[in-house]
Design a protein around this motif. Structure first.
Motif, PDB file in Angstrom:
ATOM      1  N   SER A 398       0.840  -1.203   0.000  1.00 50.37           N
ATOM      2  CA  SER A 398       0.000   0.000   0.000  1.00 50.37           C
ATOM      3  C   SER A 398       0.871   1.247   0.000  1.00 50.37           C
ATOM      4  N   GLY A 399       0.318   2.323  -0.514  1.00 44.51           N
ATOM      5  CA  GLY A 399       1.035   3.593  -0.548  1.00 44.51           C
ATOM      6  C   GLY A 399       1.083   4.159  -1.944  1.00 44.51           C
ATOM      7  N   SER A 400       1.990   5.089  -2.149  1.00 43.67           N
ATOM      8  CA  SER A 400       2.151   5.731  -3.452  1.00 43.67           C
ATOM      9  C   SER A 400       2.875   4.803  -4.414  1.00 43.67           C
ATOM     10  N   ASP A 401       2.462   4.823  -5.663  1.00 43.14           N
ATOM     11  CA  ASP A 401       3.103   3.977  -6.661  1.00 43.14           C
ATOM     12  C   ASP A 401       4.528   4.429  -6.957  1.00 43.14           C
ATOM     13  N   GLU A 402       4.874   5.689  -6.634  1.00 43.34           N
ATOM     14  CA  GLU A 402       6.215   6.209  -6.879  1.00 43.34           C
ATOM     15  C   GLU A 402       7.136   6.053  -5.672  1.00 43.34           C
ATOM     16  N   ASP A 403       6.643   5.458  -4.595  1.00 46.11           N
ATOM     17  CA  ASP A 403       7.474   5.266  -3.409  1.00 46.11           C
ATOM     18  C   ASP A 403       8.488   4.158  -3.684  1.00 46.11           C
ATOM     19  N   TRP A 404       9.769   4.511  -3.720  1.00 45.36           N
ATOM     20  CA  TRP A 404      10.785   3.535  -4.079  1.00 45.36           C
ATOM     21  C   TRP A 404      11.028   2.516  -2.972  1.00 45.36           C
ATOM     22  N   GLN A 405      10.573   2.796  -1.748  1.00 41.30           N
ATOM     23  CA  GLN A 405      10.725   1.832  -0.666  1.00 41.30           C
ATOM     24  C   GLN A 405       9.556   0.863  -0.577  1.00 41.30           C
ATOM     25  N   ARG A 406       8.540   1.067  -1.389  1.00 41.55           N
ATOM     26  CA  ARG A 406       7.399   0.148  -1.384  1.00 41.55           C
ATOM     27  C   ARG A 406       7.790  -1.148  -2.073  1.00 41.55           C
ATOM     28  N   TRP A 407       7.433  -2.270  -1.451  1.00 39.43           N
ATOM     29  CA  TRP A 407       7.799  -3.576  -1.984  1.00 39.43           C
ATOM     30  C   TRP A 407       6.549  -4.437  -2.109  1.00 39.43           C
ATOM     31  N   SER A 408       6.409  -5.068  -3.245  1.00 41.35           N
ATOM     32  CA  SER A 408       5.281  -5.963  -3.467  1.00 41.35           C
ATOM     33  C   SER A 408       5.638  -6.920  -4.590  1.00 41.35           C
ATOM     34  N   MET A 409       4.855  -7.980  -4.696  1.00 41.89           N
ATOM     35  CA  MET A 409       5.057  -8.959  -5.764  1.00 41.89           C
ATOM     36  C   MET A 409       3.728  -9.234  -6.441  1.00 41.89           C
ATOM     37  N   TYR A 410       3.822  -9.554  -7.742  1.00 41.14           N
ATOM     38  CA  TYR A 410       2.658  -9.929  -8.545  1.00 41.14           C
ATOM     39  C   TYR A 410       1.644  -8.796  -8.659  1.00 41.14           C
ATOM     40  N   THR A 411       2.073  -7.568  -8.463  1.00 42.51           N
ATOM     41  CA  THR A 411       1.187  -6.423  -8.641  1.00 42.51           C
ATOM     42  C   THR A 411       1.610  -5.658  -9.884  1.00 42.51           C
ATOM     43  N   LEU A 412       0.674  -4.956 -10.476  1.00 40.60           N
ATOM     44  CA  LEU A 412       0.907  -4.265 -11.727  1.00 40.60           C
ATOM     45  C   LEU A 412       1.419  -2.859 -11.484  1.00 40.60           C
ATOM     46  N   ASN A 413       2.289  -2.426 -12.350  1.00 36.74           N
ATOM     47  CA  ASN A 413       2.817  -1.067 -12.294  1.00 36.74           C
ATOM     48  C   ASN A 413       1.860  -0.111 -12.992  1.00 36.74           C
ATOM     49  N   VAL A 414       1.820   1.122 -12.509  1.00 38.45           N
ATOM     50  CA  VAL A 414       0.989   2.168 -13.106  1.00 38.45           C
ATOM     51  C   VAL A 414       1.887   3.024 -13.986  1.00 38.45           C
ATOM     52  N   LYS A 415       1.503   3.177 -15.251  1.00 38.51           N
ATOM     53  CA  LYS A 415       2.309   3.974 -16.171  1.00 38.51           C
ATOM     54  C   LYS A 415       2.325   5.434 -15.749  1.00 38.51           C
ATOM     55  N   GLY A 416       3.453   6.085 -16.039  1.00 36.99           N
ATOM     56  CA  GLY A 416       3.579   7.493 -15.701  1.00 36.99           C
ATOM     57  C   GLY A 416       4.352   7.692 -14.407  1.00 36.99           C
ATOM     58  N   THR A 417       4.572   8.949 -14.083  1.00 32.80           N
ATOM     59  CA  THR A 417       5.333   9.327 -12.881  1.00 32.80           C
ATOM     60  C   THR A 417       4.498  10.136 -11.916  1.00 32.80           C
ATOM     61  N   GLU A 418       3.193  10.133 -12.073  1.00 39.04           N
ATOM     62  CA  GLU A 418       2.356  10.894 -11.156  1.00 39.04           C
ATOM     63  C   GLU A 418       2.239  10.192  -9.815  1.00 39.04           C
ATOM     64  N   GLU A 419       1.988  10.985  -8.792  1.00 39.27           N
ATOM     65  CA  GLU A 419       1.790  10.437  -7.437  1.00 39.27           C
ATOM     66  C   GLU A 419       0.378   9.883  -7.338  1.00 39.27           C
ATOM     67  N   VAL A 420       0.237   8.615  -7.665  1.00 40.56           N
ATOM     68  CA  VAL A 420      -1.061   7.947  -7.621  1.00 40.56           C
ATOM     69  C   VAL A 420      -0.953   6.761  -6.672  1.00 40.56           C
ATOM     70  N   PRO A 421      -2.062   6.362  -6.069  1.00 40.63           N
ATOM     71  CA  PRO A 421      -2.015   5.177  -5.187  1.00 40.63           C
ATOM     72  C   PRO A 421      -1.621   3.928  -5.968  1.00 40.63           C
ATOM     73  N   ALA A 422      -0.875   3.075  -5.314  1.00 43.99           N
ATOM     74  CA  ALA A 422      -0.447   1.832  -5.946  1.00 43.99           C
ATOM     75  C   ALA A 422      -1.640   0.930  -6.208  1.00 43.99           C
ATOM     76  N   ASP A 423      -1.630   0.289  -7.344  1.00 45.57           N
ATOM     77  CA  ASP A 423      -2.684  -0.661  -7.707  1.00 45.57           C
ATOM     78  C   ASP A 423      -2.295  -2.040  -7.188  1.00 45.57           C
ATOM     79  N   LEU A 424      -3.108  -2.602  -6.305  1.00 43.88           N
ATOM     80  CA  LEU A 424      -2.809  -3.878  -5.648  1.00 43.88           C
ATOM     81  C   LEU A 424      -3.582  -5.042  -6.238  1.00 43.88           C
ATOM     82  N   SER A 425      -4.168  -4.845  -7.405  1.00 47.83           N
ATOM     83  CA  SER A 425      -4.939  -5.921  -8.016  1.00 47.83           C
ATOM     84  C   SER A 425      -4.023  -7.004  -8.580  1.00 47.83           C
ATOM     85  N   LEU A 426      -4.539  -8.194  -8.649  1.00 46.46           N
ATOM     86  CA  LEU A 426      -3.828  -9.364  -9.158  1.00 46.46           C
ATOM     87  C   LEU A 426      -4.526  -9.840 -10.417  1.00 46.46           C
ATOM     88  N   VAL A 427      -3.749 -10.031 -11.488  1.00 46.65           N
ATOM     89  CA  VAL A 427      -4.312 -10.500 -12.749  1.00 46.65           C
ATOM     90  C   VAL A 427      -3.883 -11.943 -12.977  1.00 46.65           C
TER      91      VAL A 427
END
Length: 627
Positions: A398-427
């Protein structure tokens, strides 16, 4: 167990026993000291008894075991999950189409046309014979006498070794033998297939003199429809000439999928797919696209959105080689953890060993089965432990998608460099689990030649007319020798000049025939950026009085646009200093419904570094002299 006499022989050697009156009894030598139990029961000896429990507690205090804040074990978990499904697919500039669930997604994204023609040369002889044999097998059920008529109408041409047009066949002795063996004896099945596909009004009995009545024509029309369906089921190919997802200027596939989400669509874009195996990391969420363009007259698709709440009993994660959590209990697994010897830079193995040896029994699993093609998002997870405490678990990513200390697996990246919440959905992609791959039919290396200051496309494996491949170096050498042989047989010899000087000036030399130059050109409308354009080297034969012809590539990867007379451009940044390796091969997989798919796919990998073509300009060489 030794007797007393045996013990005396061990502790008192024979030399010492002879002088017992003179010397005091003493142990001169021994070979082993061992303990001996007084009872026949070994149960107590195998126990790890602790006489002082305070010593154990002090050791736990020294090891820091009292610092940990351990919670109770989970006994119940409740999960609330929102799900949707991928239902649209778009490639190139075409409108989006429904995403079929009965075909693997990588088959739909990768499939290429099987090349049957290179200029005026018919290739893929193996498939042509396969299709012809199948047609003759079915036509014999109607009238066996028709087999000869179809062989005459759709023949395999016999190559002429004296003609330059057949040099690419006769230059390779095995290909020449195979074509000559079937010429006039077998049928070209692909010629019939292409004849029927070019115009729906055509019939398979056209120009066949043996078909005389309407009953035969009706039966042959039924076999023709069956023949077309059989071939298209045998090899999955684009309906049009090329797959729109393939971008030759990038040597990559680009496509997108979408799923309904909260009244709109969540678009998943794969803009750099070249790996050969499709997985979650190939997709990014394109937040700037709210939907995929579809045909206005296309039927509306069903909304697959759903909300699911399930209650589970968590189970501990277990795997082979896992240490047992209880002390003095031996593991009976077959994994030898002591055999793993990671290097100091092997971070993956070090993390895996740390998880196995330290945190293995701290993880629990909550199974949740999802169908293929699902896009799931966990809205909440509540865990109840043995003390009756309800704990709300939040996602670690959880957190900002641009937070470099955020760690997750099997989650999708959000295109762009805007400060948007991280997408935690699993495909859960509808991708094949295992793919069988043949040897490369075509293989090229795109590499940089620093000495010549050029980029070359080196054809490592080229297809022959028979459908098999051959090393490009050998194929180029054989073709050049055949053309030189034909030149020598014409009798046209250019007289050599007698040079008075001992040196001569040479503008440029030649390179092997499998080296195709990629020259830098300016991008239209830009004076600084460049791109690579396919060029050609002249084929210079000794004694040839004519203008040298251009050397054409023999792989479809480098023949892009050549049949239509169009140039081929490649982005300059796609060829790094390490170079790239691109191969085309047949691939086969079996889908979950049991259906088998066979297609031609392209894979790009890192190359083997730069190379040197030997190309040189403005050379001073020794002159040829005649006596």
């Amino acid at each position: 167990m030794k007797t007393m006499a045996e013990e005396s022989a061990i502790f008192f050697p024979e030399t010492a026993l002879k002088y017992l009156p003179l010397y005091q009894p003493t142990i001169v030598t021994w070979n082993r000291l061992e303990g001996r139990t007084r009872a026949e029961d070994f149960d107590r000896a195998m126990k790890a008894e602790v006489r002082d429990a305070l010593w154990m507690i002090s050791r736990q205090w020294q090891m820091g075991e009292f610092i940990g804040d351990d919670a109770g074990s989970p006994v119940l978990a409740k999960v609330h999950m929102a799900t949707t499904a991928l239902n649209k697919y778009q490639a190139g500039g075409l409108p989006a189409s429904p995403l079929e669930k009965d075909i693997p997604l990588e088959v739909k994204a990768e499939h290429q046309s099987i090349p049957f023609q290179q200029g005026e040369l018919n290739i893929s002889l193996d498939l042509r014979l396969l299709m012809g044999r199948q047609w003759l097998k079915w036509i014999a059920q109607i009238d066996p006498a028709l087999k000869g008529d179809y062989i005459t109408e759709y023949p395999i041409a016999r190559p002429d070794p004296a003609q330059e047009s057949d040099a690419r066949i006769c230059a390779h002795i095995q290909a020449w033998q195979q074509v000559a063996a079937v010429a006039g004896r077998r049928m070209d099945g692909y010629a019939l297939y292409s004849y029927l596909k070019e115009d729906a009004a055509r019939h398979a009995y056209d120009n066949i003199p043996g078909v005389t009545d309407d009953a035969q024509r009706t039966a042959i029309d039924g076999i023709a429809a069956k023949f077309i369906a059989w071939y298209e089921r045998l090899y999955y190919q684009p309906h049009k000439k090329e797959n729109p997802s393939w971008k030759p200027e990038y040597l990559e596939h680009q496509f997108a999928c979408s799923a309904p989400k909260d009244g709109g669509e969540k678009v998943l874009a794969a803009e750099e797919y070249y790996h050969g195996h499709l997985d979650w990391y190939n997709f990014d969420i394109d937040q700037h696209r709210t939907s995929l363009d579809t045909d206005p007259g296309a039927p509306a698709l069903e909304n697959p959105e759903a909300s699911i709440t399930h209650t589970f009993i968590p189970t501990s994660v277990s795997f082979g080689g896992m240490p047992h959590p209880r002390w003095w209990t031996f593991e009976n697994w077959k994994t030898d953890l002591g055999f793993v010897q990671p290097d100091t830079t092997d971070l993956n193995k070090l993390l895996l060993l740390e998880f196995i040896l330290v945190y293995a029994n701290d993880w629990f699993i909550v199974p949740f089965t999802l169908p293929v093609g699902t896009l799931a998002d966990i809205k909440g997870l509540m865990v109840t432990n043995v003390f009756g405490e309800n704990i709300w678990v939040q996602a670690a990513g959880s957190g900002s998608d641009e937070d470099w200390q955020r760690w997750s697996m099997y989650t999708l990246n959000v295109k762009g460099t805007e400060e948007v919440p991280a997408d935690l959905s699993l495909v859960v992609l509808p991708a094949a689990r295992k793919v069988l791959e043949s040897k490369p039919v075509e293989e090229i290396f795109m590499l940089r030649d620093e000495i010549a200051n050029m980029v070359w496309g080196v054809e490592s494996q080229v297809p022959l007319v028979t459908g098999k491949s051959k090393p490009g170096k050998e194929a180029g050498y054989e073709l050049r020798n055949k053309l030189q042989q034909l030149m020598d047989q014409t009798g046209e010899v250019v007289p050599e000049f007698t040079y008075q000087a001992k040196i001569r000036y040479q503008v440029t030399n030649s390179v092997p025939e499998q080296w195709i130059p990629m020259i830098p050109v300016h991008i239209e409308g830009n004076n600084r950026e460049i791109q690579l354009q396919r060029a050609a080297m002249p084929r210079i034969l000794e004694g040839d009085p004519n203008v040298p012809k251009k050397i054409e590539p023999r792989t479809s990867l480098l023949r892009e646009g050549l049949e239509e007379g169009q140039p081929y451009f490649l982005h300059e940044e796609e060829v790094p200093r390490a170079g790239i390796k691109v191969n085309k091969s047949y691939q086969r997989t079996r889908w979950y419904n049991g259906k088998v798919y066979t297609w031609v796919g392209i894979r790009k990998q890192v190359g083997k570094g730069g190379g040197s073509s030997g190309l040189a300009f403005d050379q001073i060489l020794p002159a040829k002299t005649q006596e």
